[in-house]
Design a protein around this motif. Structure first.
Motif, short mmCIF file in Angstrom:
data_model
loop_
_atom_site.label_atom_id
_atom_site.label_comp_id
_atom_site.label_asym_id
_atom_site.label_seq_id
_atom_site.Cartn_x
_atom_site.Cartn_y
_atom_site.Cartn_z
N PHE A 48 0.88 -1.16 0.00
CA PHE A 48 0.00 0.00 0.00
C PHE A 48 0.92 1.21 0.00
N PRO A 49 1.24 1.74 -1.18
CA PRO A 49 2.33 2.73 -1.31
C PRO A 49 2.10 4.06 -0.63
N GLN A 50 0.87 4.34 -0.17
CA GLN A 50 0.65 5.58 0.58
C GLN A 50 1.04 5.40 2.05
N GLY A 51 1.10 4.15 2.50
CA GLY A 51 1.51 3.88 3.87
C GLY A 51 0.51 4.33 4.92
N THR A 52 -0.73 4.58 4.53
CA THR A 52 -1.76 5.05 5.45
C THR A 52 -3.13 4.72 4.88
N THR A 53 -4.13 4.66 5.77
CA THR A 53 -5.49 4.41 5.32
C THR A 53 -6.22 5.70 4.93
N THR A 54 -5.58 6.84 5.14
CA THR A 54 -6.17 8.12 4.76
C THR A 54 -6.04 8.32 3.25
N PRO A 55 -7.15 8.58 2.55
CA PRO A 55 -7.08 8.70 1.08
C PRO A 55 -6.34 9.95 0.61
N PHE A 56 -5.79 9.86 -0.59
CA PHE A 56 -5.14 10.96 -1.30
C PHE A 56 -3.90 11.50 -0.59
N LYS A 57 -3.26 10.65 0.21
CA LYS A 57 -1.97 11.00 0.77
C LYS A 57 -0.89 10.68 -0.27
N PRO A 58 0.27 11.33 -0.20
CA PRO A 58 1.32 11.11 -1.21
C PRO A 58 1.82 9.66 -1.23
N ILE A 59 2.27 9.25 -2.41
CA ILE A 59 2.89 7.94 -2.57
C ILE A 59 4.30 8.00 -2.00
N ALA A 76 -2.94 5.02 -11.29
CA ALA A 76 -3.37 3.62 -11.38
C ALA A 76 -4.26 3.21 -10.20
N ILE A 77 -3.92 3.70 -8.99
CA ILE A 77 -4.74 3.33 -7.83
C ILE A 77 -5.74 4.44 -7.49
N GLU A 78 -5.89 5.38 -8.42
CA GLU A 78 -6.89 6.44 -8.35
C GLU A 78 -6.73 7.31 -7.10
N GLN A 79 -5.47 7.66 -6.84
CA GLN A 79 -5.17 8.52 -5.70
C GLN A 79 -4.43 9.79 -6.12
N HIS A 80 -4.41 10.07 -7.41
CA HIS A 80 -3.81 11.32 -7.89
C HIS A 80 -4.72 12.48 -7.49
N PRO A 81 -4.15 13.62 -7.12
CA PRO A 81 -4.98 14.78 -6.70
C PRO A 81 -6.06 15.18 -7.70
N SER A 82 -5.85 14.89 -8.98
CA SER A 82 -6.85 15.27 -9.99
C SER A 82 -8.18 14.55 -9.77
N PHE A 83 -8.14 13.37 -9.11
CA PHE A 83 -9.39 12.64 -8.88
C PHE A 83 -10.29 13.37 -7.89
N LEU A 84 -9.70 14.24 -7.07
CA LEU A 84 -10.51 15.01 -6.12
C LEU A 84 -11.47 15.95 -6.83
N LYS A 85 -11.12 16.35 -8.05
CA LYS A 85 -11.94 17.31 -8.78
C LYS A 85 -13.22 16.69 -9.33
N VAL A 86 -13.23 15.34 -9.44
CA VAL A 86 -14.40 14.70 -10.04
C VAL A 86 -15.22 13.91 -9.02
N ILE A 87 -14.80 13.95 -7.74
CA ILE A 87 -15.56 13.27 -6.69
C ILE A 87 -16.62 14.22 -6.16
N PRO A 88 -17.88 13.80 -6.09
CA PRO A 88 -18.95 14.67 -5.58
C PRO A 88 -18.65 15.16 -4.16
N ARG A 89 -19.06 16.39 -3.86
CA ARG A 89 -18.78 16.98 -2.56
C ARG A 89 -19.32 16.11 -1.42
N LYS A 90 -20.53 15.55 -1.59
CA LYS A 90 -21.11 14.73 -0.53
C LYS A 90 -20.23 13.52 -0.22
N GLU A 91 -19.65 12.94 -1.27
CA GLU A 91 -18.78 11.78 -1.07
C GLU A 91 -17.50 12.20 -0.34
N LEU A 92 -16.96 13.35 -0.69
CA LEU A 92 -15.76 13.85 -0.01
C LEU A 92 -16.05 14.11 1.47
#
Length: 266
Positions: free
Chosen positions: A158-169, A237-253
């Protein structure tokens, strides 16, 4: 004697086989009962080489993510496409599957120690220890252990090393890829954070949509590609690039942040 044959880390394979069988039976209903794990792309598993395969994934719980992958990998190798129906696939499990985990996590109680015997490559985190931020050198023995595991079989990280989403690789993953040149298979999971507690041991909610998507191996130029380029490929590839934050609905965030706070307060 064959009964006491050991893997490169000294674990008796006969014991490991029975631990996988028992844990598999005990956890199967968590992914096909209380919840229904939706799997996509498991046919990729059957076409992978016997060793030097690195699975990279986003991370949502300490143990449930890995346990689910053990189920899916073994089911696929038993010719079950995108299904873990009928736990009989664990009668002859693949014994050379490993996963990278923090050493302090794997020492915290009896169950983590059993899980460690099943296949943990326990490493010392360079950025976090006992709930505090630290800054220490990578232990070369940890890198060697990962190389030994890749030489023997498959490794989950798990290359982010944490369960918190969108942390750096973590750069260490890219260095491992360049050093050992494994086949790199991305996996994207979802729903585990909502289904289980932080450790992934207790079922928190039932009838939650769980998913696991196994993607085609990444194309990597091991010799010439930079660490930064490999990191960016992993993020996408694992959908954790910061750009994915722009397409996630606010309610989901907002829901993700609420769950993360719940995890931090656990």
């Amino acid at each position: 004697m064959a009964l006491f044959k050991r893997n490169p880390f000294g674990h008796i394979l006969f014991v490991k086989k029975w631990l996988i069988r028992i844990l598999g039976v005990l956890t199967h209903q968590r992914f096909r009962g209380f919840n229904e794990l939706q799997i996509e792309g498991s046919e990729i598993i059957k076409n992978l080489p016997e060793n030097n395969v690195l699975f990279i994934s986003n991370h949502q719980t300490y143990f449930a993510d890995v346990i689910a992958m053990f189920h899916v990998f073994n089911a696929s190798l038993s010719n079950r496409n995108d299904s873990i129906k009928n736990v009989g696939y664990l009668w002859k499990p693949k014994l050379n599957i490993y996963y990278i985990a923090a050493k302090e996590t794997m020492k915290a109680g009896l169950l983590p120690k059993i899980m460690a015997y099943v296949g943990s490559i326990s490493i010392e985190r360079t950025w976090r220890s006992e709930g505090k931020d630290v800054n220490r050198q990578v232990k070369m023995s940890d890198i060697s252990s990962i190389g030994k595991a890749l030489d023997d079989g498959w490794v989950i990280t798990f290359p982010q090393g944490t369960t918190t989403p969108f942390k750096p690789i973590r750069k260490g993953t890219a260095f491992i890829i360049k050093k050992y040149k494994p086949v790199v298979v991305p996996i994207v999971i979802d729903g585990f954070r909502r289904s289980f507690d932080k450790k992934g041991l207790r079922v928190k909610k039932k009838n939650i949509f769980q998913s696991m998507e196994i993607k085609a191996p990444l194309e990597i130029d091991y010799e010439n590609e930079s660490v930064e380029s490999i990191i960016e490929k992993i993020e996408y590839a694992i959908e954790q690039h910061p750009s994915f934050l722009k397409v996630i609905p606010r309610k989901e965030l907002e829901e993700k942040e609420r769950l993360n706070k719940e995890f931090r307060d656990w």
